[in-house]
Design an enzyme around this catalytic site. Sequence first.
Site, PDB file in Angstrom:
ATOM      1  N   ASP A  13       0.854  -1.189   0.000  1.00  0.00           N
ATOM      2  CA  ASP A  13       0.000   0.000   0.000  1.00  0.00           C
ATOM      3  C   ASP A  13       0.888   1.235   0.000  1.00  0.00           C
ATOM      4  O   ASP A  13       2.056   1.183   0.375  1.00  0.00           O
ATOM      5  CB  ASP A  13      -0.929   0.018   1.222  1.00  0.00           C
ATOM      6  CG  ASP A  13      -1.842   1.241   1.221  1.00  0.00           C
ATOM      7  OD1 ASP A  13      -2.357   1.591   0.139  1.00  0.00           O
ATOM      8  OD2 ASP A  13      -2.002   1.880   2.265  1.00  0.00           O
ATOM      9  N   SER A  14       0.294   2.352  -0.379  1.00  0.00           N
ATOM     10  CA  SER A  14       1.018   3.622  -0.361  1.00  0.00           C
ATOM     11  C   SER A  14       1.365   4.053   1.069  1.00  0.00           C
ATOM     12  O   SER A  14       2.269   4.842   1.278  1.00  0.00           O
ATOM     13  CB  SER A  14       0.169   4.698  -1.035  1.00  0.00           C
ATOM     14  OG  SER A  14      -1.090   4.789  -0.376  1.00  0.00           O
ATOM     15  N   CYS A  76      -3.838  -1.076  -2.145  1.00  0.00           N
ATOM     16  CA  CYS A  76      -4.050   0.339  -2.474  1.00  0.00           C
ATOM     17  C   CYS A  76      -4.990   0.485  -3.676  1.00  0.00           C
ATOM     18  O   CYS A  76      -4.709  -0.031  -4.762  1.00  0.00           O
ATOM     19  CB  CYS A  76      -2.701   0.967  -2.801  1.00  0.00           C
ATOM     20  SG  CYS A  76      -2.790   2.729  -3.113  1.00  0.00           S
ATOM     21  N   GLU A 154      -7.015   9.829   8.536  1.00  0.00           N
ATOM     22  CA  GLU A 154      -5.686   9.849   9.167  1.00  0.00           C
ATOM     23  C   GLU A 154      -5.699  10.694  10.435  1.00  0.00           C
ATOM     24  O   GLU A 154      -4.926  10.460  11.357  1.00  0.00           O
ATOM     25  CB  GLU A 154      -4.655  10.419   8.185  1.00  0.00           C
ATOM     26  CG  GLU A 154      -4.610   9.609   6.914  1.00  0.00           C
ATOM     27  CD  GLU A 154      -3.280   8.950   6.634  1.00  0.00           C
ATOM     28  OE1 GLU A 154      -2.261   9.578   6.918  1.00  0.00           O
ATOM     29  OE2 GLU A 154      -3.276   7.818   6.135  1.00  0.00           O
ATOM     30  N   CYS A 188     -10.976   2.813  -1.697  1.00  0.00           N
ATOM     31  CA  CYS A 188      -9.711   3.316  -1.137  1.00  0.00           C
ATOM     32  C   CYS A 188      -9.507   2.632   0.208  1.00  0.00           C
ATOM     33  O   CYS A 188     -10.480   2.378   0.936  1.00  0.00           O
ATOM     34  CB  CYS A 188      -9.812   4.833  -0.969  1.00  0.00           C
ATOM     35  SG  CYS A 188      -8.512   5.572   0.025  1.00  0.00           S
ATOM     36  N   HIS A 190      -8.700   3.548   3.026  1.00  0.00           N
ATOM     37  CA  HIS A 190      -9.165   4.221   4.239  1.00  0.00           C
ATOM     38  C   HIS A 190     -10.679   4.166   4.432  1.00  0.00           C
ATOM     39  O   HIS A 190     -11.179   4.394   5.519  1.00  0.00           O
ATOM     40  CB  HIS A 190      -8.756   5.701   4.203  1.00  0.00           C
ATOM     41  CG  HIS A 190      -7.287   5.937   4.363  1.00  0.00           C
ATOM     42  ND1 HIS A 190      -6.350   5.329   3.559  1.00  0.00           N
ATOM     43  CD2 HIS A 190      -6.605   6.723   5.224  1.00  0.00           C
ATOM     44  CE1 HIS A 190      -5.145   5.732   3.926  1.00  0.00           C
ATOM     45  NE2 HIS A 190      -5.268   6.570   4.927  1.00  0.00           N
TER      46      HIS A 190
HETATM   47  N1  DGL Z   1      -3.932   3.847  -0.244  1.00  0.00           N
HETATM   48  C1  DGL Z   1      -4.560   4.868  -1.055  1.00  0.00           C
HETATM   49  C2  DGL Z   1      -5.736   4.242  -1.812  1.00  0.00           C
HETATM   50  O1  DGL Z   1      -6.267   3.225  -1.426  1.00  0.00           O
HETATM   51  C3  DGL Z   1      -5.031   6.060  -0.235  1.00  0.00           C
HETATM   52  C4  DGL Z   1      -3.906   6.938   0.259  1.00  0.00           C
HETATM   53  C5  DGL Z   1      -3.151   7.578  -0.880  1.00  0.00           C
HETATM   54  O2  DGL Z   1      -3.680   8.501  -1.535  1.00  0.00           O
HETATM   55  O3  DGL Z   1      -2.028   7.142  -1.130  1.00  0.00           O
HETATM   56  O4  DGL Z   1      -6.145   4.772  -2.826  1.00  0.00           O
END
Ligand code: DGL
Length: 271
Positions: A13-14, A76, A154, A188, A190
């Site tokens: 993930d990012s 992600c 966050e 996403c 989150h």
């Molecule tokens: N992990 C990213 C997603 O699921 C969200 C956070 C980001 O923008 O990197 O799209």
Amino acid sequence: MVRPDNRPIGVFDSGLGGLTAVREILTLLPGEDIVYLGDTGRVPYGTRSTETIVKYTEQAFAFLVSQNVKRIIVACGTVSAVALGRAKLPPVPVTGVVDVAAEAAAAKTQNGRIGVLGTPATIASGAYERRIAALLPSAETVSVACPLFVPLVEAGRFSRGDKVVELVAAEYLEPLQKAGVDTVILGCTHYPLLSDVIGALMGGGVTLVNPGAEAVQHVAREQAREGAADRAAGSVKYFVTDSIEGFSSSAARFLQRPVDGSVAKIEIERG
Ligand code: DGL
């Protein structure tokens, strides 16, 4: 007899949001070792260009392959939507969240109207629309970029009763309500934490699809064919690209349980 494969599952993930998918693995595949890579030094990806996201993705794949993973789950939403058709793929199976979530939504919708929420990069990619149209040509897809959701989650602002997140969600969800969607993809990492807020605004008849959970269910089915781990309890190694300070409290938010495992900072930049 399928032979057990005790190599770890890689999760990319990012940042730390992908731990919502790790949570699903811990529940559904508790015997598996997990290697998690969160690119915390370069998060967010959701507002970056395609070229940059593809480059970061290839670097992440190279790192996870160096950890001897048997497969990779791209938790992600942004990477799955933007980079998976473009990045050089590693020599192990890769499961992104877009295909599995689109399949779940196409199977679950009754009225053919599907809402998609995601980062600006995910929505701009059009990946969900294309996949849903291929699966269910009669479907109407309503997509909304939700740039404020990631920073709100966050900051711990994701619970029902929080006026700020409820106001923002009401604005983002209005087009979905107007279109009468009966299924919403939380596109996403989150957004599963916003399930209560989104569910309350959309109403009880609307199904929410959690892409990370769908990806893990898909992997569980594949593992049954190709070889799951045969131990009772696996372990988790977390790798991040920024300082590990504060990791445990942020990670616990997405895992929704205390962090159990090692954490290390790594460098993955390679040109
Ligand atoms: N992990 C990213 C997603 O699921 C969200 C956070 C980001 O923008 O990197 O799209």
